[in-house]
Design an enzyme around this catalytic site. Structure first.
Site, mmCIF file in Angstrom:
data_model
loop_
_atom_site.group_PDB
_atom_site.id
_atom_site.type_symbol
_atom_site.label_atom_id
_atom_site.label_comp_id
_atom_site.label_asym_id
_atom_site.label_seq_id
_atom_site.Cartn_x
_atom_site.Cartn_y
_atom_site.Cartn_z
ATOM 1 N N ASP A 192 -7.056 -2.595 4.470
ATOM 2 C CA ASP A 192 -6.374 -3.609 3.658
ATOM 3 C C ASP A 192 -6.588 -5.029 4.192
ATOM 4 O O ASP A 192 -5.928 -5.958 3.744
ATOM 5 C CB ASP A 192 -4.866 -3.317 3.608
ATOM 6 C CG ASP A 192 -4.566 -2.020 2.866
ATOM 7 O OD1 ASP A 192 -5.233 -1.754 1.851
ATOM 8 O OD2 ASP A 192 -3.692 -1.272 3.316
ATOM 9 N N ASP A 194 0.866 -1.166 0.000
ATOM 10 C CA ASP A 194 0.000 0.000 0.000
ATOM 11 C C ASP A 194 0.913 1.229 0.000
ATOM 12 O O ASP A 194 2.103 1.122 0.318
ATOM 13 C CB ASP A 194 -0.875 -0.049 1.255
ATOM 14 C CG ASP A 194 -1.887 1.081 1.296
ATOM 15 O OD1 ASP A 194 -2.321 1.511 0.209
ATOM 16 O OD2 ASP A 194 -2.225 1.544 2.384
ATOM 17 N N ASP A 237 -1.771 -1.187 6.090
ATOM 18 C CA ASP A 237 -1.949 -0.653 7.438
ATOM 19 C C ASP A 237 -2.881 -1.516 8.291
ATOM 20 O O ASP A 237 -3.115 -1.223 9.450
ATOM 21 C CB ASP A 237 -2.464 0.793 7.397
ATOM 22 C CG ASP A 237 -3.810 0.911 6.682
ATOM 23 O OD1 ASP A 237 -4.434 -0.139 6.427
ATOM 24 O OD2 ASP A 237 -4.228 2.037 6.394
#
Length: 650
Positions: free
Chosen positions: A548, A352, A544
């Site tokens: 996600d 990410d 995080d």
């Protein structure tokens, strides 16, 4: 897997129940003094040496019953506990244990008159057990250190007075006080103006963490400066330190495939060697003319000593335990040895953007004042943004400039475009390109190529400049990507919910070739599943741990960044990086590879030496002394090798 709830007040730092290597050994000597533990071995060793000297110098006097009684007494301190354990195992239905093998081999040695060798085998086995106990204790050191940070009390404000109570008795919303040098007992929010905390037990970082009012604080942190007050936000059993302890304790129970295979193999291999030993004793009778029962029994006893799988059964779990401990010391929590193994195979890393390689906080990246001094230009801009709560306004207000003489009046918000107001008699416009165009103000073409958030400023209908606001890269982000590539991660892919143009810009800065932006959680999930369709791809995802969660669960290894305060991260991820440093992922890979390397070194060493000595023993070329080395000696070498993990630097 449903996790067993652990009452943290009942856990003792030395608890064998929580930290057992589950290997059928008991290496925990509790609080017994070191000398008392070694007394049986010292006694047996002294008597063995004296016995061997008497054999050599006064063999005419030292014989028959005197010799048997002497070596029998020498055998008891180290032999009796092992024979007792073997008997208990048989009663439980577990016959082929190392205790049983050692008992038969040494008693057999006594039966055929090899008294010194019988004592020596048991003595070296006992010494090996002591070394193993010390090694296990060392490997548990990091976990014990975690347990030692459990807060013992909480000073809570009740009825206008502060009372000392157990942390379990404090309720959410209550105010607690933490004095200098004390541990914070519960998670909460800082009520004091500021605090300096040592979070090493939680994050692995020795650098003190300075925080301001309303910042989150976590149980287990140590208050370094003045007395502080904290409002409790979670119960003791739900605190960060409780979750970490539960996680680490559960991790030791999740065995790797290598560990499970060795354990199953040992259960099959040991009885096979026992029956082979019986064969070595009796089968030669049918094929050899000068068959001597004593000689072939001696060879069979050697076979039995060598067959003990101690080197494998203890050193391999110890290797993984050492890897888990070394990782936790570095602020990396693996949910089990199986993920240490999985981490070594990762060749595709999906990450990410926001919160992983960037800080997730807006910061001024560039200031361009046109026709104005930068300082004065920023005073106009800050005066306009002062009343706004927008994240971009907050970033602008962090600019270090005193604008006491600049006060914005008649400020009005123009929906979707920006702000309009008056400062020191001048009309000021602050906003986007649409606001400038609506007021017929020409904007330089250079602004069109800027992909980050941009704030345009006009003063008295003339374009005065712009400020670029961007999410800041973490200090170690670039280094992380370089190190990942060096570590053999072939494909690094960035997926983000942010605008594609911004995602591509960040990817370019980090030298990441493959990046996609504008993705919802489902989009990220689809990308990862497509990568996994190629069986050669072993995919790890770093996120995080909140939005996600689906991708963390779907990847081969899910890694949550900064997971200390996130329940979702702890539940979903396989590996938790307790700090916000992406470079810890590289360290996690290195620790995993070091662990696996040491485990396989131990397997090859143990099997190699045992096979050689088994063949020599069966051929009558190896004595009981070589058998002792093949068992206890190799076990010690394997243990010392496993303990190296505690000292390695990554």
């Amino acid at each position: 897997m449903k996790k067993k709830k652990v009452n943290l007040r009942d856990i003792k730092p030395n608890s064998e129940e929580q930290h057992s290597l589950d290997d059928g050994h008991n290496h925990d000597h509790g609080n017994t003094s070191a000398l008392k533990v070694y007394i049986p071995a010292i006694t047996s060793f002294t008597m063995l040496i004296i016995g061997i000297m008497l054999d050599y110098f006064v063999s005419t006097l030292f014989k028959d019953w005197l010799r048997i009684v002497w070596y029998g007494i020498a055998y008891l301190p180290v032999g009796f506990p092992v024979v007792k354990e073997g008997y208990k195992s048989i009663k439980r239905g577990d016959v082929f244990t190392e205790f049983f093998l050692m008992s038969i081999a040494t008693i057999g040695a006594f039966i055929i008159g090899e008294y010194p060798e019988g004592v020596a085998v048991m003595l070296f086995y006992a010494v090996g057990e002591l070394f193993q106990g010390a090694a296990v204790k060392k490997a548990k050191g990091n976990i014990k250190a975690l347990l030692d940070v459990r807060p013992k009390e909480a000073i809570v404000s009740r009825n206008g007075d502060y009372k000392s109570v157990p942390p379990e008795d404090v309720n959410i919303g209550e105010k607690i006080q933490i004095r200098v040098g004390e541990k914070i007992p519960l998670d909460g929010v800082l009520l004091s103006k500021k605090a300096s905390l040592n979070t090493a037990a939680l994050t692995g970082e020795s650098k003190p963490d300075s925080i301001l009012k309303e910042a989150k604080v976590y149980a287990g942190s140590i208050n370094l400066e003045s007395v502080i007050e904290v409002e409790v936000t979670s119960k003791f059993e739900d605190s960060s330190i409780a979750r970490i302890l539960d996680l680490v304790q559960n991790a030791t129970a999740r065995k790797s495939k290598t560990e499970l295979f060795i354990r199953q193999f040992a259960r099959i291999y040991t009885p096979i060697v026992v029956f082979l030993a019986i064969g070595v004793t009796f089968l030669p009778y049918f094929f050899i003319d000068d068959y001597v029962f004593r000689d072939w029994l001696y060879r069979a006893l050697i076979f039995l000593v060598i067959s003990c799988p101690c080197a494998l059964v203890i050193s391999i779990p110890l290797g993984y335990f050492g890897g888990l401990g070394a990782a936790s010391k570095n602020g990396i929590l693996f949910k089990g040895a199986s993920f240490l193994d999985a981490m070594t195979k990762i060749n595709t890393l999906v990450m990410d953007k926001t919160g992983t390689v960037t800080r997730g906080v807006f910061k001024i990246k560039e200031i361009k004042a046109i026709g104005w001094d930068e300082s004065e230009f920023m005073k106009y801009l800050m005066a306009m943004e002062e009343q706004s709560t927008h994240p971009i306004a907050k970033a602008i207000m962090k600019y270090k400039e005193n604008g006491d003489n600049f006060e914005a009046k008649e400020v009005s918000e123009i929906a979707g475009k920006g702000l309009k107001g008056t400062i020191n008699g001048k009309t000021v416009l602050v906003g986007n390109k649409a606001l400038m165009m609506a007021n017929a103000i020409e904007v330089p073409k250079e602004t069109e190529s800027i992909v980050e958030s941009i704030v345009l400023v006009a003063i008295d209908n003339l374009f005065a400049g712009y400020v670029v606001i961007a999410d800041e890269l973490k200090e170690d982000a670039k280094e992380t990507i370089t190190e990942l590539q060096k570590a053999g991660v072939k494909h690094i892919i960035m997926l983000s919910g942010d605008k594609d143009s911004i995602t591509q810009q960040v990817a370019k800065e980090l030298n990441i070739e493959n990046a996609k932006g504008g993705l919802l959680p489902e989009g990220k999930l689809n990308e990862v599943e497509m990568l996994k369709q190629n069986p050669e791809n072993k995919v790890a995802f770093i996120g995080d741990g909140i939005n996600d969660a689906p991708v963390l669960a779907a990847s081969n290894v899910g890694i949550a960044m900064g997971g200390l305060g996130s329940d979702v991260a702890i539940e979903t991820a396989d590996v938790i990086i307790q700090t916000d440093q992406p470079s810890k992922v590289v360290r996690a890979i290195k620790i995993s590879r070091s662990t696996r390397k040491i485990v396989w070194q131990n397997i090859i060493l143990a099997f190699g030496v045992k096979v050689i000595v088994l063949i020599l023993g069966a051929g009558g070329l190896a004595t009981m002394w070589e058998a002792v080395f093949a068992d206890v000696g190799v076990a010690l070498l394997a243990i010392l090798n496993a303990v190296r993990l505690q000292r390695l630097q990554w």
